[in-house]
Design an enzyme around this catalytic site. Sequence first.
Site: not given
Length: 705
Positions: A349, A359, A396-397, A425, A509
């Site tokens: 993604h 990520d 995706e998130e 990922d 994140h």
Amino acid sequence: MRRPLRLHLETIVALTLVFSPSALALAETTEKDAEQHILQVPNPESYGRHLLYLTEEPHPTGSARNMELADYVRDRFVEYGLENVHFHDTPALLSYGRSASVRILAPVALELDLTEDPHPGDKDSYLYQDSGVVPYHEYAASGVVTGQVVYVNSGSPEDFDKLEELGIGVEGKIVIMRYSMPYSYRGYKVWMAESRGAVGAIIYSDPQDDGYRKGLTYPDGPWGPASHIQWGSIVYDWFGFGVTPFTFHWTQRPDGTWEEGPERDRQLPRIPSIPMSYRSAAEILSRLQGPVAPQDWQGALPFTYRIGPGPATVRLRVENEEVIGTMRNVIGMIRGAEEAEKWVIAGNHRDAWIYGANDPSSGTAALLEAARALGSAARKGWRPKRTIVFANWDAEEDLLGGSTSWVKDNAAKLRTDGVVYINMDSAAAGPDFRAGATPALADFVREVTASIDLPDDSGSLYDAWAKRFEEGVPEVETIVGATDYTAFQEHLGVSCIDISSKGPYGVYHSMYDNYFWMSRIGDPGFRHGTVMSRVMALLLWRMANADTLPLRSSRYAEAVLRHLDEIEQKAAGRRPIKLKEARKAAQKWRDAAGAFENRLDEVLLTETALPAGATRQINDLLMQVERAMTEAEGLDSRPFYKHLIYAPQPTYREEVLPRIFEAIESGAWDEIPRFEAQLVKAFNHAAALLLHAEELLEPRQPRDE
Ligand SMILES: [Zn+2]
């Protein structure tokens, strides 16, 4: 033995008739040259350039920057010679943090800081300075709530059970939970709080789990500093994820605009929720009284954790904006020379919470390098037998949206022609290679890593990977849920591989998952990212080019037999069950697969090629084994999940043999025979596919050349 490549096909066919041995030698040399070329193309400079560009600015789904990055990926695909390069767009409900505040009202008055601190050496860390950036939980309800606070450890089902045991309710309260073990998906934590009557939720990062208790923190090390905040989606996806359109309760008017329906979809949270740093969370937690929290609820903050409720009382204000935006996947292909209709798919993604350096941008950079390698090989005439599809997913998130939407739009095609899906990922946060796969692909993944040399003559990737296991054989994990392979494996029954290179990583994140972290801490010199590019390229090349697909069904059946033992053990504590018929059928499948695989090995040892036409038929049968592990209805509670062996729980923990697993959990014992019959049918089907495949190897007609 692999077939010769197309560029040389006619020459080789001609030679084969006359000088078989030398033609074979030529074919093998060509094959080796092709692989050498593919492995030598990806390099740290090119990988690093991609990573720098991809991480220059925040790029969540629907943002202008993420659309620019879609253009970047498209342009690279075109530059690298990929064909049929295009966007795949789908409307989706997206939510963005607009403003938020958390104020302690009692026993003191204190406004909490909801931003992450800058560090002078890192230009990207000034994100929050006068920018209006708000860390948030995507899809959390907007609103202002006030309540006493209750601490519920990680907010897992076990934790809420424990709280109930202690006689502490959360009705009308604001629940504070940590991101941690026992693991639970953050959305499920919030739902557990909501369903028990809590009016708001706070989830924070405890230093025990990803901060100073683990080691040095950013900017000195990989772990999360005091102010780091884990953003994330809390969509209640288990309530029908993927079944309703991605726009939930919004509908499109004839003029193309969107209108919000009267009732909020049940996949969307109804209470406000917010992520928090431990620095701010400590202000709340240190002001709780009530019972001392159990030993395993204690974190690493310098005080004894208590449960409450109160006296800490908090006002939580969340303003998230929900809008219909566009999810944009970027697709490109390298057309296969012989079986162009067959698709070997690679995906990662592109959307990120903020900069998303590990990520997902490390995966995007590696995917681009793999595309560059295979595109370059195709230009030199080394074109794979089957088509390779590159997919750069969006959203995706938010809700695994891009990949799920593409899978739904291409379902019929994928059911017939989808060979394997390979996912990356967060690809390169450290040195520890990890792979998960459907059990039939485990040997293939190990084999490919044995052909990857690590930089600086430090041996093969396989050797480095194997060293971490006592028995010297690296584990290929089972995979369920939580990233972009979900729709492929659990909805359609396409066999999957998921690869990554892990290391200490406490900035997941958060703003600190950025270029500074990757280039200084996680992957200096982009060694791991380059290796991952090579692994992806070689997995794709070999899968797209194999004569007989490297799907070892016997391994799958063996894994299923172990899963049957596990599920019987799970039941044993409550009510013993014996899945005799399923075990018998799985053994039949294992034996049929073993017989086919042995016979195939024999044939390949003694003959130059399989009987004409047989290979394609055999491959189709092998591909159908994974399809046989699905059924049309899906789980009763979650019809999107159609796989009989693997599903994620709503917590995203693994759920093996999901129907029986859920029957045991809910005490629906009389349902188990029906679910066992489904398994028997699937395993018999798999056995029949393998028997048929073996028949295609027999009888061997004497070859006339
Ligand atoms: Zn990701």
